[in-house]
Structure formats: C-alpha cells, structure tokens
Scaffold this motif. Structure first.
Motif, PDB file in Angstrom:
ATOM      1  N   SER A  85       0.887  -1.260   0.223  1.00  0.00           N
ATOM      2  CA  SER A  85       0.112  -0.005   0.171  1.00  0.00           C
ATOM      3  C   SER A  85       1.028   1.291   0.126  1.00  0.00           C
ATOM      4  O   SER A  85       0.044   2.273   0.125  1.00  0.00           O
ATOM      5  N   GLY A  86       2.209   1.133  -0.183  1.00  0.00           N
ATOM      6  CA  GLY A  86       3.053   2.405  -0.379  1.00  0.00           C
ATOM      7  C   GLY A  86       3.000   2.997   0.986  1.00  0.00           C
ATOM      8  O   GLY A  86       3.550   4.155   0.859  1.00  0.00           O
ATOM      9  N   GLU A  87       3.012   2.434   2.072  1.00  0.00           N
ATOM     10  CA  GLU A  87       3.659   2.923   3.490  1.00  0.00           C
ATOM     11  C   GLU A  87       4.978   3.018   3.501  1.00  0.00           C
ATOM     12  O   GLU A  87       5.507   2.352   2.833  1.00  0.00           O
ATOM     13  N   VAL A  88       5.220   4.050   4.278  1.00  0.00           N
ATOM     14  CA  VAL A  88       6.674   4.411   4.694  1.00  0.00           C
ATOM     15  C   VAL A  88       7.538   3.202   5.263  1.00  0.00           C
ATOM     16  O   VAL A  88       7.824   3.552   6.401  1.00  0.00           O
ATOM     17  N   ILE A  89       7.496   1.934   4.786  1.00  0.00           N
ATOM     18  CA  ILE A  89       8.159   1.221   5.438  1.00  0.00           C
ATOM     19  C   ILE A  89       9.630   1.090   5.673  1.00  0.00           C
ATOM     20  O   ILE A  89      10.366   0.355   6.469  1.00  0.00           O
ATOM     21  N   ASN A  90      10.103   1.903   4.676  1.00  0.00           N
ATOM     22  CA  ASN A  90      11.728   2.093   4.855  1.00  0.00           C
ATOM     23  C   ASN A  90      11.644   3.343   5.926  1.00  0.00           C
ATOM     24  O   ASN A  90      11.913   4.327   5.499  1.00  0.00           O
ATOM     25  N   GLU A  91      11.647   3.132   6.977  1.00  0.00           N
ATOM     26  CA  GLU A  91      11.332   4.297   7.866  1.00  0.00           C
ATOM     27  C   GLU A  91      12.570   4.943   8.086  1.00  0.00           C
ATOM     28  O   GLU A  91      12.628   6.191   8.403  1.00  0.00           O
ATOM     29  N   THR A  92      13.806   4.344   8.106  1.00  0.00           N
ATOM     30  CA  THR A  92      15.087   4.918   8.322  1.00  0.00           C
ATOM     31  C   THR A  92      15.572   5.964   7.199  1.00  0.00           C
ATOM     32  O   THR A  92      16.378   6.812   7.395  1.00  0.00           O
ATOM     33  N   GLU A  93      14.873   5.612   6.060  1.00  0.00           N
ATOM     34  CA  GLU A  93      15.248   6.440   5.032  1.00  0.00           C
ATOM     35  C   GLU A  93      14.004   7.460   4.585  1.00  0.00           C
ATOM     36  O   GLU A  93      14.059   8.135   3.694  1.00  0.00           O
ATOM     37  N   GLY A  94      12.902   7.267   5.412  1.00  0.00           N
ATOM     38  CA  GLY A  94      11.550   7.946   5.191  1.00  0.00           C
ATOM     39  C   GLY A  94      10.822   7.657   3.701  1.00  0.00           C
ATOM     40  O   GLY A  94      10.621   8.455   3.248  1.00  0.00           O
ATOM     41  N   ARG A  95      10.951   6.320   3.517  1.00  0.00           N
ATOM     42  CA  ARG A  95      10.649   6.254   2.122  1.00  0.00           C
ATOM     43  C   ARG A  95       9.686   4.851   2.100  1.00  0.00           C
ATOM     44  O   ARG A  95       9.616   3.901   2.783  1.00  0.00           O
ATOM     45  N   ALA A  96       8.750   4.954   1.039  1.00  0.00           N
ATOM     46  CA  ALA A  96       8.003   3.655   0.755  1.00  0.00           C
ATOM     47  C   ALA A  96       8.729   2.611  -0.109  1.00  0.00           C
ATOM     48  O   ALA A  96       9.710   3.166  -0.533  1.00  0.00           O
ATOM     49  N   VAL A  97       8.179   1.598  -0.219  1.00  0.00           N
ATOM     50  CA  VAL A  97       9.074   0.498  -0.806  1.00  0.00           C
ATOM     51  C   VAL A  97       8.143   0.072  -2.147  1.00  0.00           C
ATOM     52  O   VAL A  97       7.200  -0.764  -1.955  1.00  0.00           O
ATOM     53  N   LEU A  98       8.082   0.727  -3.327  1.00  0.00           N
ATOM     54  CA  LEU A  98       7.178   0.108  -4.256  1.00  0.00           C
ATOM     55  C   LEU A  98       7.830  -0.300  -5.786  1.00  0.00           C
ATOM     56  O   LEU A  98       7.241  -0.091  -6.588  1.00  0.00           O
TER      57      LEU A  98
END
Ligand code: F6P
Length: 539
Positions: A85-98
C-alpha cells in the motif's frame, strides 16, 4: 501503518521451535520419507510453471506449523499489506518501497503520499519502449550517421548487478546489439571494454540512482573523455543517456534532458531492475521481452500477496531459511542453478540478500541477540559439482541449498538436457540419502577406506523446477527471491531497505584519496598509515 516491531524470539512460536529443534535435530530425513509416502506431495507447491519441492528439508509437519505460526505472530500479513500500500516501511530513510508498482498493470493503483504513481511509471515505460525501438531498428543513429551496434551500461551495485544478470540470463532472446557492463572503479574494467568499442556506434547508458557514486561517475567521465577524442561535445547528446533520480546532476554532466530516464526514491537500488535501470535489458532483448519480465514478476507479486502462507512460495522458502539460520545455526546458503544462463545469479542475489538483511539493530533501535542475514553463494551446476560440492556432501558445515532447474532446454539438444537434469536430480537425492558404511562395504571397499567413503546425507535442499527459462519465468523467479528477502526481514524485525553499512568505507576512501595528493595526513591507525605511505612511495 509502519511495519510491526515484534522481537521474534519473544513469540510463542519461537519458543516452540527451540524446544522442537532439540527433538528433531538428529532425525534423518530419509526416515521421514520412509514413514510417510505422502511427504513429497505434502511439501510441494505447484504454481503456474513452477514446481517447488521443499520436502528434502529437516522439517516435519509440526516444524512447518510452528514456522507458519511464527509468520502469524510477527504479523507478516499486515507487513505485506503495508508494503504493497505504499506505506513508509523504509522508516530509516523515510521512504515507501514500491518496486512492485513498476511491474503492475497500468490500471493498478499504487499510492505514494496519496498520489497514484502508475501514470508516471507508464510514461517512463513508454519512453523506454520508444527509445528501445528506435535504437534496435536503427532509426536512432550516432554522430556520423551510423546505427548503434554496442551498448555500455555504466553503473554499480543495483545499477549494474540486476541488468547485467538479466542480460546474461536472457542471452537466448538477445538481438544484434552487443551489451557491455562497466562497474568497477579499477581502470582495467573500463579500459578492457574500451578496446572493444567504436565511438561512432556506441551508446552509453549511465545508471545511477543518486548520480553521486564515485565508481560510476569516474567511469562515465573516462568514457566521455575517450569519446571526445573522436567526437565533438554536441555528439554527447546523441550517445549518452542516463537513468537517475538526480536530474540536475545528470544535466550538469552534459546529458540532454530528453535523454534522462527518471526513477524514484521509492525504488531501492537493489530492487530497481524493473525501472528504467533495466534500460540495458530492454535494449538487449527488446521492449516486449522486457515487458514480459515485468509481467512475470507481477504474477509472483500477486501470488505472494494473496496466497495462503502454507502454499506461498516466497513465504515458505523464507521460513525454511529462518529455521536453518536461527535454530540449526547454519551460516550460509547456496544457490545452484542448473543453467549456465544463470551464471551471474548468485552474485546478483548477494546484494539483494546481504545488503538488505545484513543488519544487527532491530526495528526498535535495539541491538539484536539472534542471527539475521544469511551468507549467500553459489555457482551453476554441473560446474559447481566439480568445485565445492565435496564440502557440501562431506564437510562439517550444514549448507542448505536451493537447486534451480528448467524442465525444457532452449537449445533443443536433448542429450545435453538429459545429462544436465540427471545430475540436477541426482545431487539432491545424494544429499538427502547419503551412503551408509554397509553400502560402502557392499561395494567391496577395503575396510580401512570405508569411513572416508561414507556420506552422512540429511543435507537439506529445495528444488525449484521451472518449465523453461523465458523473460516471464525469470521475472517470477527474481521476484520470488525479492519477497523471500522481505519476509525474512519482517521476521528478524530489521529494516531491509536501508544500507547504511556501505557508507563508512566510502567516506574513508574519499579522505584517503585526498591524502594521496597532499602532505596532510588524517589520524590513521599505524597499520593503515604504513600502507598508505607504502603506496605513496611508489606513486
Ligand atoms: O554502495 C551501495 C549502493 O548504494 C547500492 O545500494 C546501490 O545499488 C549502489 O550503491 C549504486 O548506487 P547508485 O545507483 O546511486 O549509483
């Protein structure tokens, strides 16, 4: 929602697995096969053109159930949903993973910050398609009016390994263009490639997500200087294109803005071959094959997202790997494709697995006291059999291995295919059964030699049997490992999508580089200082 932050060792399933490990660790798989005729069928997943047999593993149905329970307790289902769903799961870099959006159909809906990214993706795909067609059919020409004959991909890490592996794997589907890859900052690499090139007919594809990578920019500058020895500055626009998120730096390099293929920060470098980073793939095999690669990956995405964990290929492979890594304390895994076309696959996978899951701090920021990322290595069979299989068969280490084979060959020489496949099947059988002392004696072996010829067996393998190597099946296959990486990262409670561990070496290399040209010296340990001075003495 962010990813759950659950310490796996605190789950009930983990505790059950620890106790259960003691019960089964000395059992021999061949007894389980003898006791249960249905074992192979129970532990096989058939999906599309994939036949995945995971029955030759040191696990029982009870083990499997605990592993599935572990997946539930760490909230894997919710984690998969968060990723897609495009949530910011790459939290340490503040990014979504798509990266999964890159291979989704045009009418899919993937949102980043509330905005559907599919229109942008398809705009870039159209650009790749048009550009590929013009280069392949010779409409686009070099500065002296000749069609292109050679493509040079300049990149490193994810901007090299994925495209290089896929171009190699899909050689059978290749067109007339010759594709070269330049990655290492070692000048030998670029110089050897230059020897094969004609500036009039070479197209350079600079691939760098950040456009700040030392190796890539050095190689790009060297190639541009070489090119300018015979061409003018205006010709650069015809011969150099770039793939990057850093549009301004690309333009400063002298690349025409129409020749920039954008990518996005929600695509991780090691998961980027599906984006314009795959431009060299598209040029080498044509856009239709590139697109089939993407749709294969999309089929695996759908399987991963929707299938029950029990019959979900990436989930099952990940759980088995956790079982060996965390309970048997196996340190490495081998990946053995019985296909020369997959010659570069293990090298490619090393970045995917080890850059993603080589972490020792959990998602709560705490130091981890259990094992995470596995070491991954391998070579194609049958060559590997004549190199390191001795250690897998009779060494002291437990090395779980994935065996990958194709039912049908592309070359059509059945004799070769049968010999290859007989080896493929024989190895996992040998690793499972081994050979007892009694069997060795029955062969007439002298008594004192018997112990050396005994094979303990009980060595775990997964067999991934795919119908045929095609762009689509390759797409499914690569995506399968990508999802396996994600599942393991979720279970180990780590952030799989950052790679801070590669930064320190880069920073120190830059400092040392400056010292080569000045008398200034940073504070080094005595060993490094000596080595640095030794080098300076010669250069
Ligand atoms: O050094 C590691 C890394 O950052 C990889 O993650 C990445 O794939 C590679 O370098 C290349 O980076 P770029 O595409 O930005 O040049």
């Amino acid at each position: 929602m962010a990813l759950p932050k659950i310490n796996p060792t605190m789950t009930n399933a983990w505790k059950k697995l620890q106790a259960h490990y003691k019960d089964v660790k000395d059992d021999h798989m061949k007894d389980w096969f003898a006791q249960d005729e249905a074992r192979a069928d129970k532990f096989t997943i058939k999906w599309e053109d994939f036949y995945v047999d995971f029955s030759k593993n040191r696990m029982t149905e009870e083990t499997f159930n605990y592993l599935l329970q572990l997946a539930d307790e760490v909230k894997l289902k919710a984690a998969i949903k968060s990723q897609f769903s495009g949530e910011v799961i790459n939290e340490t870099e503040g990014r979504a993973v798509l990266h999964t959006a890159l291979r989704a159909p045009e009418d899919a809906n993937f949102k980043v910050d509330g905005k559907n990214v599919m229109p942008e993706i398809h705009e870039v795909k159209e650009k790749i398609k048009t550009f590929t067609n013009h280069v392949v059919n010779g409409n686009l020409k070099g500065y002296t009016g000749k069609p292109f004959t050679d493509i040079v991909n300049i990149g490193i890490g994810g901007s090299d390994l994925g495209p290089a592996m896929v171009v190699d794997a899909l050689q059978f589907y290749k067109n007339h263009l010759t594709t070269h890859f330049v990655s290492n900052v070692d000048g030998d690499h670029v110089n050897e490639v230059i020897k094969k090139l004609n500036p009039e007919t070479t197209l350079f594809v600079i691939v760098s997500k950040t456009f700040t990578t030392q190796e890539t920019l050095s190689n790009a500058n060297t190639l541009k200087d070489w090119f300018l020895k015979s061409a003018t500055n205006e010709a650069v626009a015809k011969h150099f294109v770039a793939v990057s998120t850093n549009l301004s730096s690309v333009q400063s390099f002298g690349i025409d803005k129409n020749n920039i293929f954008p990518m996005w920060d929600w695509v991780g470098g090691r998961f980027s071959l599906w984006s314009a980073v795959g431009l060299s793939v598209s040029l080498a095999v044509g856009y239709d094959h590139f697109n089939s690669l993407l749709s294969g990956a999309n089929k695996m995405d759908e399987h991963f997202k929707n299938e029950d964990f029990k019959t979900n290929i990436p989930v099952v492979l990940a759980l088995i790997s956790v079982w060996y890594n965390n309970f048997f304390e196996a340190e490495s895994e081998a990946v053995i494709p019985y296909s020369q076309y997959l010659n570069q696959f293990a090298t490619y996978l090393q970045q995917g697995i080890m850059e993603s899951n080589g972490k020792s701090v959990d998602r709560n920021g705490n130091l981890i006291d259990y094992q995470t990322g596995t070491l991954i290595w391998g070579e194609p069979g049958t060559n590997a059999q004549h190199a390191f299989f001795q250690l897998i068969h009779q060494g002291t280490k437990l090395i779980p291995a994935d065996f990958i084979g194709f039912v049908k060959s592309l070359h059509g020489n059945q004799d070769h295919q049968d010999k290859l496949t007989s080896n493929f099947l024989a190895q996992t059988e040998a690793l499972l059964h081994g050979k007892t002392g009694a069997e060795v004696i029955a062969e007439g072996t002298k008594e004192e030699i018997v112990p050396f010829k005994v094979f303990e067996g009980n060595k775990p393998t997964n067999t991934i049997f795919i119908n045929k190597l095609s762009p689509e099946s390759l797409g499914k296959f690569i995506a399968m490992y990508e999802h396996k990486i994600f599942v393991q990262g979720v279970i180990w409670n780590i952030f799989s999508y950052d790679q801070f561990g590669v930064e320190l070496g880069k920073q120190l290399a830059n400092k040392i580089l400056q010292e080569f040209n000045t008398s200034n010296s940073n504070n080094h340990d005595a060993s490094t200082a000596n080595l640095l001075n030794y080098y300076k003495g010669f250069n």
